[in-house]
Design a protein around this motif. Structure first.
Motif, short mmCIF file in Angstrom:
data_model
loop_
_atom_site.label_atom_id
_atom_site.label_comp_id
_atom_site.label_asym_id
_atom_site.label_seq_id
_atom_site.Cartn_x
_atom_site.Cartn_y
_atom_site.Cartn_z
N SER A 193 0.79 -1.26 0.02
CA SER A 193 0.00 0.21 -0.05
C SER A 193 0.83 1.26 0.00
O SER A 193 0.35 2.28 -0.46
CB SER A 193 -1.09 0.05 1.10
OG SER A 193 -0.07 -0.11 2.34
N THR A 194 2.30 1.12 0.58
CA THR A 194 3.00 2.31 0.25
C THR A 194 3.76 2.42 -0.67
O THR A 194 4.72 3.17 -1.10
CB THR A 194 3.99 2.34 1.64
OG1 THR A 194 4.68 0.99 1.60
CG2 THR A 194 3.32 2.51 3.07
N GLY A 195 3.53 1.58 -1.91
CA GLY A 195 4.21 1.45 -3.16
C GLY A 195 5.41 0.62 -3.24
O GLY A 195 5.80 0.82 -4.50
N GLY A 196 5.73 -0.15 -2.39
CA GLY A 196 6.69 -1.21 -2.71
C GLY A 196 6.15 -2.21 -3.78
O GLY A 196 5.37 -3.00 -3.42
N LYS A 197 7.19 -2.37 -4.72
CA LYS A 197 6.76 -3.48 -5.73
C LYS A 197 7.87 -4.41 -6.06
O LYS A 197 7.60 -5.42 -6.50
CB LYS A 197 6.46 -2.74 -6.94
CG LYS A 197 5.10 -1.66 -7.06
CD LYS A 197 4.91 -1.12 -8.17
CE LYS A 197 3.51 -0.22 -8.04
NZ LYS A 197 3.20 0.15 -9.50
N THR A 198 9.09 -4.05 -5.75
CA THR A 198 10.30 -4.99 -5.96
C THR A 198 11.08 -5.48 -4.72
O THR A 198 10.79 -5.11 -3.68
CB THR A 198 10.95 -4.37 -6.95
OG1 THR A 198 11.81 -3.25 -6.23
CG2 THR A 198 10.38 -3.88 -8.14
N GLN A 199 12.11 -6.40 -5.05
CA GLN A 199 12.89 -6.80 -3.92
C GLN A 199 13.64 -5.65 -3.34
O GLN A 199 14.08 -5.60 -2.06
CB GLN A 199 13.76 -7.82 -4.48
CG GLN A 199 13.24 -9.24 -4.69
CD GLN A 199 12.78 -9.22 -6.36
OE1 GLN A 199 12.82 -8.16 -6.90
NE2 GLN A 199 12.56 -10.31 -6.71
N VAL A 200 13.78 -4.64 -3.91
CA VAL A 200 14.32 -3.48 -3.38
C VAL A 200 13.52 -2.85 -2.31
O VAL A 200 14.38 -2.44 -1.03
CB VAL A 200 14.58 -2.24 -4.50
CG1 VAL A 200 15.33 -0.92 -3.60
CG2 VAL A 200 15.37 -2.63 -5.74
N ALA A 201 12.39 -2.98 -2.11
CA ALA A 201 11.51 -2.32 -0.99
C ALA A 201 11.71 -3.50 0.17
O ALA A 201 11.97 -3.04 1.28
CB ALA A 201 10.10 -2.60 -1.54
N GLY A 202 11.89 -4.76 -0.26
CA GLY A 202 12.32 -5.90 0.84
C GLY A 202 13.54 -5.47 1.50
O GLY A 202 13.94 -5.37 2.81
N ILE A 203 14.70 -5.19 0.70
CA ILE A 203 15.80 -4.75 1.28
C ILE A 203 15.85 -3.63 2.08
O ILE A 203 16.63 -3.69 3.07
CB ILE A 203 16.94 -4.35 -0.12
CG1 ILE A 203 17.14 -5.75 -0.63
CG2 ILE A 203 18.42 -4.16 0.46
CD1 ILE A 203 17.90 -5.60 -2.00
N ILE A 204 15.09 -2.52 1.64
CA ILE A 204 15.25 -1.26 2.65
C ILE A 204 14.43 -1.57 3.73
O ILE A 204 14.90 -1.05 4.82
CB ILE A 204 14.26 -0.40 1.64
CG1 ILE A 204 15.10 0.23 0.41
CG2 ILE A 204 13.97 0.90 2.59
CD1 ILE A 204 14.42 1.17 -0.26
N SER A 205 13.39 -2.45 3.76
CA SER A 205 12.65 -2.61 5.02
C SER A 205 13.41 -3.47 5.84
O SER A 205 13.43 -3.22 7.15
CB SER A 205 11.26 -3.34 4.84
OG SER A 205 11.64 -4.43 3.96
N ALA A 206 14.06 -4.48 5.36
CA ALA A 206 15.19 -5.23 6.19
C ALA A 206 16.25 -4.33 6.74
O ALA A 206 16.68 -4.53 7.87
CB ALA A 206 15.60 -6.41 5.43
N GLY A 207 16.64 -3.70 5.74
CA GLY A 207 17.55 -2.63 6.40
C GLY A 207 17.20 -1.54 7.47
O GLY A 207 17.88 -1.48 8.58
N ILE A 208 16.03 -1.35 7.45
CA ILE A 208 15.45 -0.42 8.70
C ILE A 208 15.19 -1.32 9.81
O ILE A 208 15.54 -0.93 11.03
CB ILE A 208 14.20 0.06 8.33
CG1 ILE A 208 14.43 1.31 7.12
CG2 ILE A 208 13.63 0.94 9.42
CD1 ILE A 208 13.14 1.84 6.36
#
Length: 645
Positions: free
Chosen positions: A280-295
Motif C-alpha cells: 500500500s505504500t508503493g513497494g513493488k520489487t525486492q528493493v523495497a524488501g531490502i530497504i525494509s530489512a535494512g530499517i
C-alpha cells in the motif's frame, strides 16, 4: 517474509509440548506468597530451551521445504484456485484483525489454537471489553482513521503525487513522540512497547536429537507456511500480472528457514500485515524488501530504544488499516455468483471453514471441497442430442438451436466429459433421454411378444406369410387378451430355446404387448469431449452396444480423441461384434455412411420383408389351409435357406 499468526500458534504448540513449565521447577522452591505456597520456575533455562526448540524446528522446516522444492512438489500451487485463495486470505485477514483488536483495546485474552480459536478469542475480547484502556482505544481509532484517509488520498491523486505519503512512518514517529511527552504509560496505564532487546544472538547449531520428536509437526508447518505464502502471493500476482513458480517458492523459503534457524530465528512465511503495508505504500520489487530489512536491522541494532514509548495500539491500528485491501475481496463474491456459482460457493466455504476450523484445517477443507466440485462437475456433465444445420456439416444441440434438424432414423448424443465409473450411470440415463426408450426394456417386451406369437403359431391360430403374421378368419385371436404377465426386466440372452422369430416391430402386431417404438436405426456417440475411459466405462459401453444391436440399432462413434483407440485396444474392447469400422473422424462422416448403408439396403430384395421363422422342433407347424397360396412361403424351408446363406 515474516511470522504469521497460524504458524506462530503451530510452532508455539510444539514448543509448549516439548518444554512445559513443569520441566523447569526449581527444587525446594516452595515459598510463601500472598495466597500461600508459590512455585518458582527457572525462567532463564526455560526460555533458553524454548528458543532452542523453536530454532531447531525452523531449521527442520527449512530442510523439508528445500526437499519439497527439489522434488517438484510445488505443483500443489495449481490446486489453489483463485476463489479458494480469495476466501482463505480474507479469513486470514480476519484472524489478523481479531489478534490486533485486543491490542487496540488493551484487553488480555488466552492464547487459543485449533478449531474455533478465532471465535473464542473474539468472544473473550468482548467479554473483557469493560477493561478497555481509553487512551489506547483513542490512539488506535485515530491511527486507523488517519491512515485510511491518507491512503484514499494517495489512491485518488497518485498521478499528481510523485511519491505516496508514507503515513505509517509519520504516524509511528508522531505517536512515539506524543506517548513519550505525555507519559501515557504512567498517567493512563497505556500499553507501550517497553524494552526492545538490542543486537543479535550468536549462531547456534540446532539440536539434531529433537528432529524425531518434531518431524510430524514440522511437516504440517512446512506445508501450511508454504500455502499461506503462495496464497498471499497469488493475490498480488493477479493484481500485478505476474506468475508464481511454486518450486522456487519452496526452495526460497526453505533456504531462508535453514539459514535463520541457525540464528535462533522463527519459522518464516508471508507476513500478511507487513506485505499489505509495503504494497500500500508503493513497494513493488525486492528493493523495497531490502530497504525494509535494512530499517529493521538498524532498529534492532540502534533504534530500538527510541521506539520503546510507542503504544502497541498504534502499531495494531496500522496493521488493521492496511488490511482494507484483503477485506475488499468480499466484493468479489457477488461477481463470482453471477459468473460461476460454484466458484462463489468455493470462496464462501473456504472463508467460513478457515474462520471456524483455523487456517490450516480450513485450507485443507477448502482444497478438498474444491476438488469435490470438480468431481461433481465431471460426474454430472452437460449432454444433449445433436442435429445438423441444413446445408452444412455442422452439428449442434437440438435444444439450443431452432433450425437444427436431426437425421432421419439417427440419434446423435454428445457427452461432454471423461467417462469413468462415477458418471457411467449418467451416460446411460442421458442415452435413454436422447433416444426416447430403454433398450433393455424394449428387448424384454419383444421377448414377451415372441413367446405369445410362438404359442399362437403352434396352436395354428397364427401363420407366417411373406406379408407378415395373420390370424385365421373366423377364429378368435387369443393375443388380444389382457396382458397380465409381470414385466420381466432380466437381460435374457436368447428369445427361446425352440423358436427364433424376427419381426418388423414398428408394424401392427397381433398380440397385446405394450412394446415401446424404436424410431431409429442408428445411434452416433460423439466422443469429441471424452479424454479418457476407465475399464468400467469400456465394459459398460460394450454392453450398451450389444443392447442396441439386438434391437436392430447400430451404434457408431465419432470425433474421438487420438488416444482413445489405443485405450480401447488395451481394454480388450474390440471383438467380432465391436469393430473399428464403427469409428469415424467426424459426426458428418458417420451420418453419410449411415445414409449410404440405408440406401443400399433399400435396393435389395430380402427374403423376408416382415418375418422369418425358424422352428427347431421335430414336428412341422400345421396350418389350417390344406392348399397353400402361391404368395405364401414354406417358412421352415426359407429360414433354413437364409441361415445357410
Amino acid at each position: 517474509m515474516g511470522p504469521f499468526p497460524v504458524v506462530s500458534l503451530m510452532v508455539g504448540s510444539v514448543v509448549m509440548s516439548m518444554a512445559p513449565d513443569d520441566n523447569f521447577l526449581i527444587a525446594g522452591s516452595n515459598a510463601t506468597g500472598t495466597n500461600g505456597t508459590e512455585i518458582l520456575i527457572d525462567t532463564d533455562a526455560r526460555d533458553a530451551q524454548r528458543v532452542l526448540i523453536a530454532s531447531t524446528l525452523t531449521f527442520l522446516v527449512g530442510i523439508l521445504q528445500v526437499v519439497f522444492g527439489v522434488l517438484q512438489i510445488g505443483f500443489i500451487v495449481r490446486y489453489l484456485a483463485d476463489p479458494l485463495v480469495g476466501g482463505f486470505t480474507t479469513a486470514a485477514a480476519f484472524q489478523v484483525l481479531v489478534s490486533q483488536l485486543k491490542i487496540v483495546l488493551n484487553v488480555s485474552t488466552k492464547n487459543y489454537n485449533g478449531v474455533l480459536s478465532i471465535i473464542y478469542t473474539l468472544i473473550e475480547t468482548f467479554e473483557n471489553i469493560g477493561s478497555t484502556n481509553i487512551a489506547d482505544l483513542i490512539a488506535g481509532l485515530l491511527t486507523i482513521f488517519v491512515c485510511m484517509v491518507v491512503k484514499e488520498i494517495n489512491d485518488r491523486f497518485k498521478h499528481k503525487i510523485p511519491i505516496p505519503i508514507p503515513i505509517e512512518v509519520i504516524v509511528t514517529i508522531v505517536a512515539t513522540g506524543i506517548s513519550y511527552a505525555a507519559d501515557l504509560e504512567k498517567k493512563y496505564n497505556a500499553g507501550i512497547v517497553k524494552s526492545i532487546p538490542r543486537g543479535f544472538l550468536p549462531p547456534e547449531a540446532p539440536d539434531v536429537s529433537m528432529f524425531s520428536q518434531m518431524i510430524a509437526a514440522s511437516f504440517s508447518i512446512a506445508i501450511v507456511a508454504y500455502a499461506i505464502a503462495v496464497s498471499v502471493g497469488k493475490v498480488y500476482a493477479t493484481k500485478y500480472d505476474y506468475a508464481i513458480n511454486g518450486n522456487q517458492e519452496f526452495i526460497a523459503f526453505g533456504i531462508s528457514n535453514i539459514f535463520s534457524g541457525a540464528f535462533s530465528c522463527f519459522v518464516a512465511t508471508t507476513a500478511l500485515s507487513r506485505t499489505a503495508v509495503q504494497e500500500s505504500t508503493g513497494g513493488k520489487t525486492q528493493v523495497a524488501g531490502i530497504i525494509s530489512a535494512g530499517i529493521v536491522l538498524i532498529a534492532i541494532v540502534a533504534l530500538g530504544k527510541l521506539l520503546e514509548p510507542l503504544q502497541k495500539s498504534v502499531l495494531a491500528a496500522v496493521v488493521i488499516a492496511n488490511l482494507k485491501g484483503m477485506f475488499m475481496q468480499v466484493l468479489d463474491v457477488p461477481r463470482l455468483w453471477r459468473q460461476n456459482k460454484v466458484d462463489a460457493i468455493i470462496w464462501v466455504f473456504t472463508c467460513i471453514a478457515s474462520i471456524i476450523l483455523g487456517l490450516d484445517l480450513g485450507l485443507l477443507a477448502g482444497l478438498l471441497f474444491g476438488l469435490l466440485t470438480v468431481v461433481l462437475r465431471v460426474q454430472f456433465p452437460s449432454w444433449g442430442g445433436f442435429g445438423n444445420i441444413p446445408g452444412t456439416d455442422i452439428y449442434r444441440k437440438v435444444k439450443d438451436y431452432k433450425n437444427v434438424v436431426e437425421p432421419e432414423g439417427v440419434k446423435i448424443l454428445k457427452f461432454s466429459s471423461p467417462i469413468f465409473y462415477a458418471n457411467i450411470d449418467g451416460l446411460k440415463s442421458s442415452l435413454k433421454s436422447t433416444v426416447g426408450f430403454d433398450a433393455v426394456r424394449v428387448y424384454n417386451k419383444r421377448l414377451k411378444a415372441l413367446r405369445k406369437i410362438q404359442k399362437l403359431i403352434k396352436k395354428g391360430k397364427l401363420k407366417a406369410t411373406k406379408n407378415g403374421i395373420i390370424s385365421e378368419p373366423g377364429i378368435s385371436n387369443e393375443a388380444f387378451e389382457t396382458d397380465e404377465e409381470p414385466e420381466d426386466n432380466e437381460d435374457l440372452q436368447v428369445p427361446t430355446k425352440e423358436v427364433e422369430i424376427q419381426v418388423d416391430w414398428n408394424s401392427e402386431l397381433p398380440v397385446k404387448v405394450n412394446i415401446p417404438k424404436v424410431p431409429i436405426h442408428s445411434l452416433i456417440l460423439d466422443f469429441g469431449a471424452v479424454t479418457f475411459l476407465d475399464i468400467v466405462a469400456v465394459r459398460s459401453i460394450k454392453t450398451i452396444i450389444r443392447e442396441f444391436e439386438r434391437i436392430d440399432v447400430r451404434v457408431y462413434f465419432a470425433s474421438y480423441q487420438d488416444n482413445l483407440i489405443s485405450q480401447l485396444e488395451r481394454s480388450a474392447f474390440f471383438d467380432d461384434t465391436v469393430r473399428k469400422d464403427m469409428f469415424f473422424l467426424t459426426v458428418h462422416d458417420a451420418v453419410l455412411y449411415i445414409r449410404n448403408q440405408m440406401a443400399y439396403s433399400d435396393n435389395q430384395d430380402p427374403i423376408f420383408e416382415k418375418i422369418s421363422l425358424m422352428q427347431e422342433s421335430k414336428e412341422p407347424i400345421e396350418f389350417t389351409e390344406t392348399v397353400r397360396p402361391a404368395d405364401e412361403l414354406d417358412v421352415q424351408e426359407e429360414a433354413m435357406r437364409r441361415l445357410a446363406s
